[in-house]
Design an enzyme around this catalytic site. Structure first.
Site, short mmCIF file in Angstrom:
data_model
loop_
_atom_site.label_atom_id
_atom_site.label_comp_id
_atom_site.label_asym_id
_atom_site.label_seq_id
_atom_site.Cartn_x
_atom_site.Cartn_y
_atom_site.Cartn_z
N ASP A 10 56.88 -28.76 19.05
CA ASP A 10 58.17 -29.08 19.64
C ASP A 10 59.07 -27.85 19.61
O ASP A 10 58.87 -26.94 18.79
CB ASP A 10 58.80 -30.24 18.85
N ASP A 12 63.15 -27.73 20.32
CA ASP A 12 64.48 -27.95 19.74
C ASP A 12 64.38 -28.76 18.45
O ASP A 12 63.79 -29.84 18.41
CB ASP A 12 65.37 -28.69 20.73
#
Length: 365
Positions: A10, A12
C-alpha cells in the site's frame, strides 16, 4: 515467467504518511516518508519484488486533479529510485467507494494479471498495508498480510519478520524446538504451533482482535514464531477462548522447550515507557503465579481486561513456570500491551540456549 516472492505494498499510510485531514497527498508539502521505510526496503529488495497497490479516491476529478497527485507521487518515486528501490508495477484504483468498481481494494481486479499468470509465490508473498482492506486483499489473494502500524508493526519489524531464516539446528543440539498442540472442548477448538528457534510471520486468529495482537506481541518480543487458531463460544463471552488459548500455548511452549538442557531458565525485564511493567520468570517445573495490576476500564476493544490475569495464570500452569507480573499506568490498553511485551521479552531470555548443561543443581527440571 516463474512465480516470484512478491510484496504488494500500500502507499498512503504505509510507504508515506497519510494526512488525517483530507487523506490526500496532493502537494509536496504533504510528502513525508514512514520511518525507516527505505532501509527496510533495501534489505527486502534482494528477496522480494515490489508491487505498489493503492486506492486514490476520485483521482482525475475536480476533487483530486491528476496533476496534484503526480507531483508528490513522482517525487516519492524519485527518492526511492535514488536509493536503489524500484517498484515492478504501480497499480492505482481512482474510484470512490460509491462507484462500486471491481478494482478498488480489497477487490482483486487490479491484480488480475498476477493471478491469471501465476506471477507470485503464494507461500512467500505478502500484502503490506495499514488498513483492514489490505488484510482483506491478502485473504482474497490467498496470501498473508502484515498490517503496518508505526508503533506495533513498523518497517524495522516487518523486515525482521520477513528476513529471519529458520534455524534448523540451534547450537547443534539436535532437533529444532517445535511443537503442535490441539485442544478441543465443548467451548473451543484450538490449534497452537510454535517454532522456538525461528522468527517470522505469525498467523493468529482467535476471533478477538486485540487478543490476536497481544499474542503476536509475545512471539515477536520472544523471538520465536507461532500460529494460533481458535474457534470459541464468543457468542457467550471471551472467557473460554482466552483461557483455553493460554492453556494450549503454555503446553506447546513446554513441549517445544523439551528437557530444558542448555537453556538460561530465568528471565527478568523491567521496561519503562508510559507504563512500568515488570516480569520475572523461572521455568522451574513448578507452577506459581503472582499478578498485580489495576485497570480503569472493563474492555479494550473486544477483550475483557479481567482476563489478562487469568491468561497469564493459565499459561504459567501448563508451562509449569513461576511467573511474577505487575504493571503501573493509567491507560488500560498500554498496560496490557506492556505486560504481554514484557512476558515475551522475559521468555526470550529464559528459553535461550547457551550450552548443554541442565540449569538445576538437582539435575532435572
Amino acid at each position: 515467467m516463474t512465480q516470484q516472492p512478491t510484496l504488494f505494498i500500500d502507499r498512503d499510510g504505509t510507504l508515506i504518511d497519510e494526512p488525517k485531514t483530507d487523506f490526500q497527498i496532493d502537494s509536496l508539502e504533504k510528502l513525508k516518508f514512514e520511518r525507516n521505510v527505505i532501509p527496510a526496503l533495501l534489505k527486502l529488495k534482494n528477496r522480494y519484488r515490489f508491487v505498489m497497490v493503492s486506492n486514490q479516491d476520485g483521482l482525475g476529478t475536480d476533487s483530486f486533479p491528476q496533476e496534484d497527485f503526480d507531483k508528490p507521487h513522482n517525487a516519492m518515486l524519485a527518492v526511492f529510485r535514488s536509493q536503489g528501490i524500484e517498484f515492478d508495477d504501480i497499480l492505482i484504483c481512482p474510484h470512490k467507494p460509491e462507484d462500486n468498481c471491481d478494482c478498488r481494494k480489497p477487490k482483486i481486479k487490479l491484480l488480475k494479471k498476477y493471478i491469471d499468470k501465476k506471477l507470485f509465490d503464494p507461500a512467500d508473498s505478502f500484502v503490506i498495508g495499514d488498513r483492514p482492506t489490505d488484510v482483506q486483499l491478502a485473504e482474497n489473494l490467498g496470501i498473508r498480510a502484515l498490517q503496518y502500524h508505526p508503533e506495533n508493526l513498523d518497517w524495522d519489524m516487518i523486515a525482521e519478520k520477513l528476513l529471519r531464516e529458520p534455524v534448523a539446528d540451534p547450537k547443534g543440539l539436535g532437533q529444532p524446538r517445535h511443537a503442535v498442540v490441539a485442544r478441543k472442548t465443548k467451548e473451543t477448538d484450538i490449534k497452537v504451533e510454535v517454532w522456538l528457534d525461528e522468527a517470522g510471520v505469525n498467523q493468529i486468529n482467535t476471533g478477538i482482535g486485540f487478543f490476536d495482537h497481544m499474542l503476536d506481541q509475545i512471539a515477536t518480543h520472544g523471538g520465536f514464531r507461532m500460529n494460533v487458531s481458535c474457534k470459541g463460544d464468543l457468542h457467550i463471552d471471551d472467557h473460554h477462548t482466552i483461557e483455553d488459548v493460554a492453556l494450549a500455548l503454555g503446553a506447546a511452549l513446554k513441549e517445544a522447550i523439551g528437557n530444558k538442557r542448555g537453556i538460561q531458565r530465568f528471565g527478568f525485564v523491567l521496561p519503562m515507557d508510559e507504563c512500568k511493567a515488570e516480569c520475572a520468570l523461572d521455568l522451574s517445573g513448578r507452577p506459581y503465579f503472582k499478578f498485580k495490576a489495576k485497570f480503569n476500564r472493563d474492555k479494550v476493544g473486544d477483550f475483557s481486561t479481567e482476563m489478562t490475569e487469568h491468561f497469564f495464570q493459565s499459561i504459567a500452569y501448563t508451562l509449569l513456570a513461576t511467573l511474577h507480573l505487575s504493571v503501573k499506568g493509567d491507560n488500560a490498553h498500554h498496560q496490557i500491551e506492556a505486560l504481554f511485551k514484557a512476558f515475551g521479552r522475559t521468555l526470550r531470555q529464559a528459553i535461550k540456549i547457551e550450552g548443554n548443561e541442565m540449569p538445576s543443581s538437582k539435575g532435572v527440571l
